[in-house]
Every structure is written in C-alpha cells, then in structure tokens.
Write an enzyme that holds these catalytic residues in place. Structure first.
Site, PDB file in Angstrom:
ATOM      1  N   GLY A   1       1.310  -1.555   4.769  1.00  0.00           N
ATOM      2  CA  GLY A   1       1.615  -2.674   5.862  1.00  0.00           C
ATOM      3  C   GLY A   1       0.389  -3.537   6.149  1.00  0.00           C
ATOM      4  O   GLY A   1       0.617  -4.210   6.982  1.00  0.00           O
TER       5      GLY A   1
ATOM      6  N   SER B   1     -10.782  -2.582   5.386  1.00  0.00           N
ATOM      7  CA  SER B   1      -9.513  -2.238   5.086  1.00  0.00           C
ATOM      8  C   SER B   1      -8.638  -1.872   6.394  1.00  0.00           C
ATOM      9  O   SER B   1      -9.274  -1.450   7.611  1.00  0.00           O
ATOM     10  CB  SER B   1      -9.402  -0.944   4.230  1.00  0.00           C
ATOM     11  OG  SER B   1      -7.980  -0.322   4.025  1.00  0.00           O
TER      12      SER B   1
ATOM     13  N   THR C   1       0.970  -1.025  -0.128  1.00  0.00           N
ATOM     14  CA  THR C   1      -0.069   0.140  -0.021  1.00  0.00           C
ATOM     15  C   THR C   1       1.026   1.273  -0.144  1.00  0.00           C
ATOM     16  O   THR C   1       2.115   1.084   0.285  1.00  0.00           O
ATOM     17  CB  THR C   1      -0.749  -0.076   1.179  1.00  0.00           C
ATOM     18  OG1 THR C   1      -1.719  -1.282   1.138  1.00  0.00           O
ATOM     19  CG2 THR C   1      -1.828   1.188   1.545  1.00  0.00           C
TER      20      THR C   1
HETATM   21  N1  GLY Z   1      -5.177  -4.285   1.484  1.00  0.00           N
HETATM   22  C1  GLY Z   1      -4.889  -3.788   2.724  1.00  0.00           C
HETATM   23  C2  GLY Z   1      -5.931  -2.742   3.464  1.00  0.00           C
HETATM   24  O1  GLY Z   1      -6.784  -2.207   2.735  1.00  0.00           O
HETATM   25  O2  GLY Z   1      -5.594  -2.784   4.532  1.00  0.00           O
END
Ligand code: GLY
Length: 572
Positions: A473, A452, A381
C-alpha cells in the site's frame, strides 16, 4: 487481545470440521495447530505450508513463499526488487533483515533532472534509470544462511516447478497483459512480452496455463549457487549487458557489491504489548511506534471502532508521525544522526499529545516544507506472515515499487526489474504542492537505499510473538498496520475482522483524510467533518496478511485480506 477465540473453537469443534483447509470467508479466521502461512497468492501460501509440514521453520517457509510469489504474483512478488523481514522467535530472539534496493554507483543527486531542473520524462518512475540494485535474493539468502533449517535447494524447488510447468493465470493480471500487448513492439519491453504473452503476442485468458522458462532458469542458478547465482555469473551479466545497451546504470560491480544487512528491529510498547518492527531505511517501524505512543493515552476502546472520535484521534496521530517521517527519515548509512530514540519515545509522544484537541482537527503545518504535499507512492508491494510449529514468527514485506515495477523484464532472465528509485526525493530542495518533496535525508546518492513505508511487524507479549502483520500500500502501509493493531488490542477484534474493517489514511500533507469507498457512513462522516477534517473517499487500502498466536490454546488464527485478489491463509 482476543476475547472470544474460545467461543470460536467450541463452534468449530461442535461441527467437527477437519483441522486444515477451511475455506476462508471474510471475517472468520482460518485456524490451525501446527503452522500457518498467509500471502497474497494461494499457491505461494500452500508452498509455505508444505515447507512447514516438512519440518521447515518460519524462515524456511518465508523464503520459499517469497520465491514462489516471484513466479505466481509478478505484480509484487519478485527477485528483481527488495524488502524487509522481521523475525521474533518463540524464545524471545528478535532480528530483522534489510534487503532494500540500492542506488547504483553511477547514480547522482540530480540524475532524473533536465537542464531546467525538472524531472525528465518521468525517469524516476519509468525506464532503466528508475531501477535500483535488487536486494531480494541477497536478503532471503542471508536470512536462510543465518536461521534456516531445510536445505536452500529445497526452498527453491516449488518456485522452479511452477515457473517451468506453469500454473493457471487469474484475472488479476489482465490489465497488465493488455498494457504489455500495447507495448510489445517497444524494445525495452520486448522481453516482457516474451515472458507474459502467449507466443509473445496473445493475452492469457484466466485459467490458461502460464509458463516462465527463462525465470525457471534464473531461479535454478540461485538454487545452485545461492546469492552468487543472481549477483554474479550469467544473471548478473544479463542484467548489466541489458543496462549498458539501453542506457541503464547498473553494472556487474553494483551487483557483486550488493549486500543485505541484519539489523536490530526498532521496538516500542503499546498497552502492555511489545511492538517489534522494521527500522530505517523503512519509515514503517518508527512511524508505527510513534503513532501508537501518541494514541496510548486516549481511550480508543471507549471511543468505539470506526467512530468519528476514533477516526479523529487516529488522524491526529497520523498527521504528526508522517510529518516527522518526511523531516527526519532516510537510509541510516547516509543519515547517521536520525533521532530514532526521540521519535519512538513516550516522552516525545507526550509532547505531541498535548497539541491534540479531543474534538477539533489540528492543521498540518507545512512551513518546513514550503506547503508540500507528499509525492505519489505506489500501492504495489506484498506481505507474507508465517508462524511455525514452535511459534516462531516471520513478517516479510517486499516490493517492486509500482505494480509490476518498471514493467521491464531482463531478456533471457525472465524476471521484472523494480522501479524503486522513484522512492527517493527527486529534486533536491524542491518541495511543492504538486506532490514533490525534496528533503535531504532521502536524496539520491550512489549506494544509498531509498526510504520505504513497508511495515512488517510482530507484536509480542511476555517475550512471545502474538501477531505477525503487514500489508502492501505504499505510504498507506503504516496506517493499515496501525489500524489492524488498534482493532485487535483496543477493539478486541479477531484477526479477520481487524483486517476486514474499513481503513483511513492521512499522511500529514495534503491535509485531508482518505476513506475507502463505502468505508464510512454519512452520519460518521458528518461528525468527523464537523471537527474540521477534510474527507475524500476512494478505492480500498492495503491487503493485510496476518496471523494471531493463541498461546493459551496452542492455536493459530490467520487471515488474508479480502482486498487481495488471490490471497489465502494456509495452515495445518
Ligand atoms: N515502494 C513502496 C515502499 O517501499 O514503501
């Protein structure tokens, strides 16, 4: 929050450094007077800084930096993914934008399962079923429409330029390029090979110029037509045709229907500071505030940074907040009764504090979830922090989910699609020790957003922002942001030291704490284990990007985590 910026200022002035372009060196923050952008790629930070210096505000710079990262940092920067933006103006205005991906209309609760109820071919993480309807372009457009200052077209120009004329590739992409070369014969990844390999076949060496002509064309359509340049017309058709041909679910209707939302941020307080963060469908803000509320009664300053006692208290807060995350949180449009007020209240934290012993680990109670431990979440991310001349702050985190998302580039469109559907709970009702969780709030449904952990956050004092912070992370993000905040407020570290300091991660289940490699001394580890905690050491955690605003001296201090390969703080 910071006791010695004045000392730093004196040192800088004594040696008459110029005001801009200090090389960043680990624990020393970059300093600026007029504006700053911190991101995971130096070219993107530079673009953001230039937008600010042309009179753009924090939203303009955040948008331009995000579009540039879609070109220069394809592991996470994107137009094919989604994310969140939190804003806190110097005048006290606060808002948030939700552009998390959505499940396609043809999605269903058991879409990843075979006849035996098992996940088929890792389909929640790989292939076209793993792709959610992208949200990034809609979110950036909505934020700009509402709050931008410079013309939209100008914000896209630097990204288009870098895609068209190229830039030096770095070693950061090397493992992915090797993967693409190995898979370039697979029809699903043919456009990935075309976009990422030299002549569709060879790996770019670090320093070689990498151009992305198809991506430049997609960005131009967005430049000319705003969000419609992505969700309608040629790009939408390229996505939908590709999906149809290869068994994906996303249609032109899914794309045309996609809308980003403006939301009220979730807020709390910590030792006299206000915490302004992202509400669901991110779990980040709620869990961060819950942990800070729990920690507030303990004297962390006295316990000392990176001490066994501090780690113990952090762990106990993490354990409790992550259990609540799993039990309660999901897309609010599908979970209207989430107890957000309770989870972020001081009264609830008081109840949780009562169960914490000062020198003894508690046990993660897995009764509710059939001894679950939580499923894998990718660390890929990326986060952007921006502060403009007026002191308006933007904290923006967006993602493709795993590194390079689904690894699938849309033919003719030149950008990677996310694999965010993997953030849903894949098997309804099934929670097991192998890492699956099947709780209800985060099951797949058509049009629903997956939960998320992204935690774009702004800390404010007396109505003004003082810290913009966030990190990639996966599930560790919330704990990374927590520790930067605690390092600054409790341990009085400057922004760079707060970011560089070693980090820990506990997520309720499995009931063990991860330390970074070489992130804990043997003596501290022994003391911590004696309290009953299980420890393992691995890798490094997050790539935090932050800016501290020193209102007293009208200065900005920024830091890009040295855990990030190409990150940089740029100010002027
Ligand atoms: N895909 C990682 C999040 O959205 O936390």
């Amino acid at each position: 929050m910071q006791n010695y910026p004045k000392l730093l200022i004196c040192l800088f002035l004594t040696f008459s450094f110029p005001m801009s372009n200090f090389a960043q060196s680990g624990r020393i923050p970059v300093r600026a007077e007029n504006g700053m952008v911190v991101s995971s790629h130096y070219l993107a930070s530079k673009v953001g800084e230039e937008i600010l210096s042309k009179g753009g505000n924090a939203i303009d710079a955040g948008v331009a930096t995000a579009f540039t990262l879609a070109v220069t940092l394809p592991s996470a920067g994107n137009i094919g993914g989604g994310g969140f933006l939190v804003y806190h103006g110097a005048n006290g205005d606060k808002t948030a934008f939700n552009f998390r991906e959505k499940a396609p209309l043809k999605a269903s609760v058991d879409m990843f399962l075979d006849e035996d109820g098992q996940i088929k071919d890792n389909s929640n993480h790989e292939g076209l079923l793993s792709v959610g309807v992208p949200g990034t372009v809609a979110g950036l457009y909505k934020a700009h429409q509402k709050m931008g200052n410079l013309p939209w077209e100008e914000l896209l120009e630097p990204a288009i330029n870098l895609a068209e004329n190229g830039f030096e590739s770095t070693y950061n992409m090397n493992w992915f390029l090797k993967w693409v070369k190995e898979h370039h014969d697979d029809e699903l990844y043919a456009a990935t090979a075309k976009a990422f390999l030299k002549n569709g076949e060879e790996i770019y060496k670090p320093g070689e110029t990498w151009k992305q002509p198809d991506l430049a064309k997609s960005l131009k359509r967005i430049q000319q037509n705003g969000a419609d340049g992505f969700y309608k017309g040629k790009t939408a058709k390229l996505i939908a045709d590709f999906m149809k041909e290869h068994g994906g679910l996303i249609t032109e209707k899914d794309l045309a229907n996609y809308e980003a939302e403006e939301l009220a941020p979730v807020t709390g307080t910590y030792r006299g500071y206000e915490v302004v963060a992202m509400p669901p469908p991110s779990s980040g803000g709620v869990a961060l505030i819950e942990m800070l509320n729990i920690l507030e009664v303990f004297d962390l300053e006295e316990a000392g940074a990176n001490s066994a006692k501090s780690y113990h208290l952090l762990t106990e807060a993490m354990r409790r907040a992550y259990a609540d995350r799993a039990l309660y949180l999901g897309d609010p449009n599908f979970n209207p009764k989430m107890p957000l007020e309770k989870l972020t209240s001081k009264e609830y934290a008081k109840k949780l504090q009562e169960g914490i012993q000062i020198d003894r680990a508690s046990k993660s109670d897995s009764a509710n979830f059939n001894k679950a431990h939580l499923r894998y979440e990718s660390p890929q991310t990326t986060h952007i922090s921006v502060v403009d001349k007026e002191g308006n702050a933007v904290s923006l985190t967006y993602t493709l989910e795993r590194s390079y998302g689904s690894k699938i580039v849309v033919p003719g469109a030149g950008f990677l699609l996310n694999n965010e559907m993997g953030d849903f709970n894949p098997i309804p009702g099934h929670t097991d020790t192998k890492g699956l969780i099947g709780t209800k709030p985060n099951l797949v449904a058509p049009g629903k957003r997956m939960l998320s952990s992204m935690t774009p956050t702004i800390i404010a004092k007396e109505g003004k922002p003082v810290l913009a912070i966030g990190s990639p992370g996966g599930r560790t993000i919330i704990n990374t942001v927590l520790q930067v905040v605690v390092n600054m407020i409790d341990h009085k570290m400057n922004i760079a030291k707060a970011i560089e300091s070693p980090r820990i991660h506990h997520q309720w289940l499995p009931d063990r704490t991860r330390f970074e490699d070489f992130g804990i001394s043997p003596d501290t580890k022994k003391l911590y284990e004696q309290m009953g905690h299980e420890v393992y050491e691995a890798g490094s955690q997050g790539q935090a990007m932050g800016i501290y605003i020193d209102w007293e001296n009208d200065l900005l201090y920024g830091a890009a985590d040295s855990r990030s390969y190409d990150g940089k703080a740029e100010g002027f």
